[in-house]
Design a protein around this motif. Structure first.
Motif, mmCIF file in Angstrom:
data_model
loop_
_atom_site.group_PDB
_atom_site.id
_atom_site.type_symbol
_atom_site.label_atom_id
_atom_site.label_comp_id
_atom_site.label_asym_id
_atom_site.label_seq_id
_atom_site.Cartn_x
_atom_site.Cartn_y
_atom_site.Cartn_z
ATOM 1 N N ALA A 217 -78.859 -20.172 -37.819
ATOM 2 C CA ALA A 217 -79.057 -20.985 -36.619
ATOM 3 C C ALA A 217 -78.384 -22.340 -36.802
ATOM 4 N N PHE A 218 -77.808 -22.863 -35.719
ATOM 5 C CA PHE A 218 -77.121 -24.164 -35.714
ATOM 6 C C PHE A 218 -75.882 -24.185 -36.602
ATOM 7 N N ASP A 219 -75.350 -22.985 -36.900
ATOM 8 C CA ASP A 219 -74.161 -22.894 -37.743
ATOM 9 C C ASP A 219 -72.915 -22.818 -36.854
ATOM 10 N N LEU A 220 -72.143 -23.879 -36.809
ATOM 11 C CA LEU A 220 -70.949 -23.923 -35.976
ATOM 12 C C LEU A 220 -69.806 -23.098 -36.556
ATOM 13 N N ASN A 221 -69.940 -22.660 -37.781
ATOM 14 C CA ASN A 221 -68.862 -21.920 -38.442
ATOM 15 C C ASN A 221 -69.098 -20.415 -38.479
ATOM 16 N N ALA B 68 -81.070 -23.377 -26.757
ATOM 17 C CA ALA B 68 -82.097 -24.296 -27.252
ATOM 18 C C ALA B 68 -82.433 -24.040 -28.716
ATOM 19 N N GLU B 69 -82.372 -22.763 -29.118
ATOM 20 C CA GLU B 69 -82.707 -22.395 -30.484
ATOM 21 C C GLU B 69 -81.510 -22.479 -31.424
ATOM 22 N N LYS C 134 -75.852 -30.728 -34.656
ATOM 23 C CA LYS C 134 -76.796 -31.805 -34.969
ATOM 24 C C LYS C 134 -78.156 -31.624 -34.314
ATOM 25 N N ARG C 135 -78.285 -30.590 -33.489
ATOM 26 C CA ARG C 135 -79.566 -30.257 -32.845
ATOM 27 C C ARG C 135 -80.065 -31.369 -31.935
#
Length: 347
Positions: A176-180, A255-256, A284-285
Motif C-alpha cells: 500500500a502507498f507504493d508508487l513503484n 483512500a487506502e 505521502k498519504r
C-alpha cells in the motif's frame, strides 16, 4: 499460485470477443445453476448456525445481503460442464462461499471499510473482534464441508487457495502507498487475493465430477483468467462507479493507497505536475477533500481506465479460450458469457 500455469494461460489463443449484454451473460448462468443453488443456499444457512447467537446474526448480515455468488456458481457450473453424476460440488460450493465471506469480514476490518454489499460493514455493528472471529468460524465450517466430500484433492485445492488468498492480502497491505509497484507486481497480488479462489472453485468442481485431467486443468485456467479480469474491472469501477451500484464506497482503493492497475497506468502517463499529486496523495498519504475527484479526472484524461479495461478483456478472452476443450452446449456458453460479463458489468 503456480507461475508456470499462469504463464501458460496468458499465452493461450483468445477467441473473437462478442457483444452480448452483460446482464444477460450472468443471468444465463444463474438460471442454469438455480436447482443446485437452492440446495447449496439451504446448506449455507444450515452450516452458519451456532448456539452463540452473534455468529449466525453476523454471518447472515453479509451472506444474506446478496452478492453475486459467483464463486459457488463457478463450482456448480464446472461440475455440470464435466457431466457430474454426484452432488459433492454442493459441499464444495458452500465451502467456497464461506471462504469468500470469511475473507471479506477480515478485509473490512483491515481496511476499515464502511460499506459491504450496500450495508454497513459488520465490524461497525458488532466490532472488529467479533467480525474476525466469525470469519474464523466460517473458515472452520468450510473445512468441515470439504472433509465431508471425501475428496482429498478438492481439500488440497481449496486449502491451498485459502493460504494463497491470505498471502495476497498481506502482500497488498505491505505494498500500500507504493508508487513503484509494477504491473507485474499488481498481477501477482490479484492472482493470489482474487483469482486463486476463482480458479480453485472451478477446478474443485471438475475434481468433484471426477473429470479427466485435461478438463480439470482447463477449468483451472478458466477460473484464473476470469478472476484476473473480474478484479481488474472491480478496480476500474472503484474510480468510476457509485456507492449505490458498487455496494461499497467508490474511492476506497484511492483512500487506502492501493496501487491498482488504473492507478499504475495513470501514474505511468503522468506529467510532472500530476506526479506531484500522486506523490502527495499516495506516496505521502496526504489526502484532502476533492483529491479523489481530481484523481478520477486524471484517470480519464490519461486513458488509464480504458487501458486497464483492455487488459481485463484480454484475460476474459483467455478464460473463454480455455473452454475450447469442452463440447459446445449451454453450460460452456454460460461460462463463456460470464467472462464477457466480468469486464462489461457496472456493479
Amino acid at each position: 499460485m503456480d507461475s508456470a500455469n499462469i504463464d501458460a494461460v496468458r499465452k493461450s489463443t483468445a477467441p473473437e470477443r462478442d457483444t452480448q449484454s452483460s446482464k444477460a451473460d450472468v443471468n444465463a448462468l444463474v438460471s442454469l445453476c438455480q436447482p443446485d443453488m437452492a440446495q447449496i443456499n439451504a446448506l449455507i444457512t444450515e452450516r452458519m448456525q451456532s448456539d452463540v447467537a452473534v455468529i449466525p446474526a453476523l454471518a447472515a448480515h453479509l451472506i444474506a445481503a446478496g452478492g453475486k455468488r459467483l464463486r459457488p456458481l463457478l463450482c456448480v457450473a464446472a461440475a455440470r460442464l464435466c457431466g457430474t453424476g454426484n452432488t459433492r460440488h454442493h459441499n464444495l460450493s458452500a465451502a467456497v462461499e464461506f471462504i469468500h465471506t470469511a475473507t471479506l469480514l477480515h478485509d473490512d476490518v483491515v481496511d476499515s471499510s464502511q460499506l459491504r454489499r450496500g450495508k454497513v460493514a459488520a465490524h461497525l455493528i458488532w466490532g472488529a473482534p467479533s467480525s474476525v472471529l466469525v470469519g474464523d468460524f466460517l473458515f472452520a465450517r468450510a473445512f468441515e464441508l470439504m472433509v465431508e466430500t471425501g475428496s482429498l484433492r478438492a481439500l488440497d485445492i481449496l486449502s491451498k487457495a485459502s493460504a494463497v488468498i491470505t498471502q495476497g492480502e498481506v502482500l497488498q497491505l505491505m505494498k500500500a502507498f507504493d508508487l513503484n509497484l509494477s504491473q507485474d507486481d499488481y498481477i501477482e497480488i490479484i492472482s493470489a487475493k482474487t483469482a486463486a479462489l476463482f480458479s480453485a472453485a472451478s477446478q474443485s468442481g471438475a475434481v468433484a465430477a471426477d473429470a479427466p485431467e485435461e478438463q480439470v486443468q482447463a477449468l483451472y485456467d478458466y477460473g484464473l483468467n476470469l478472476g484476473l479480469a473480474f478484479q481488474i474491472q472491480d478496480d476500474i469501477l472503484d474510480y468510476q462507479g457509485s456507492a449505490a451500484d458498487l455496494g461499497k464506497n467508490a474511492g476506497d482503493d484511492f483512500a487506502e493507497g492501493k496501487s491498482t492497475l488504473p492507478l499504475i497506468l495513470a501514474m505511468r502517463a503522468s506529467r510532472a505536475t500530476d506526479a506531484a499529486f500522486w506523490d502527495r496523495t499516495i506516496g505521502k498519504r496526504e489526502q484532502k477533500p476533492g483529491d479523489f475527484e481530481h484523481a478520477q479526472n486524471l484517470m480519464k484524461a490519461s486513458g488509464a481506465l480504458d487501458e486497464a479495461r483492455a487488459v481485463a478483456r484480454d484475460f476474459a478472452d483467455k478464460a473463454r479460450a480455455a473452454l475450447s476443450v469442452f463440447t459446445p452446449g449451454p453450460w460452456r456458453q454460460a461460462l463463456e458469457n460470464l467472462a464477457v460479463y466480468s469486464v462489461e458489468r457496472q456493479t
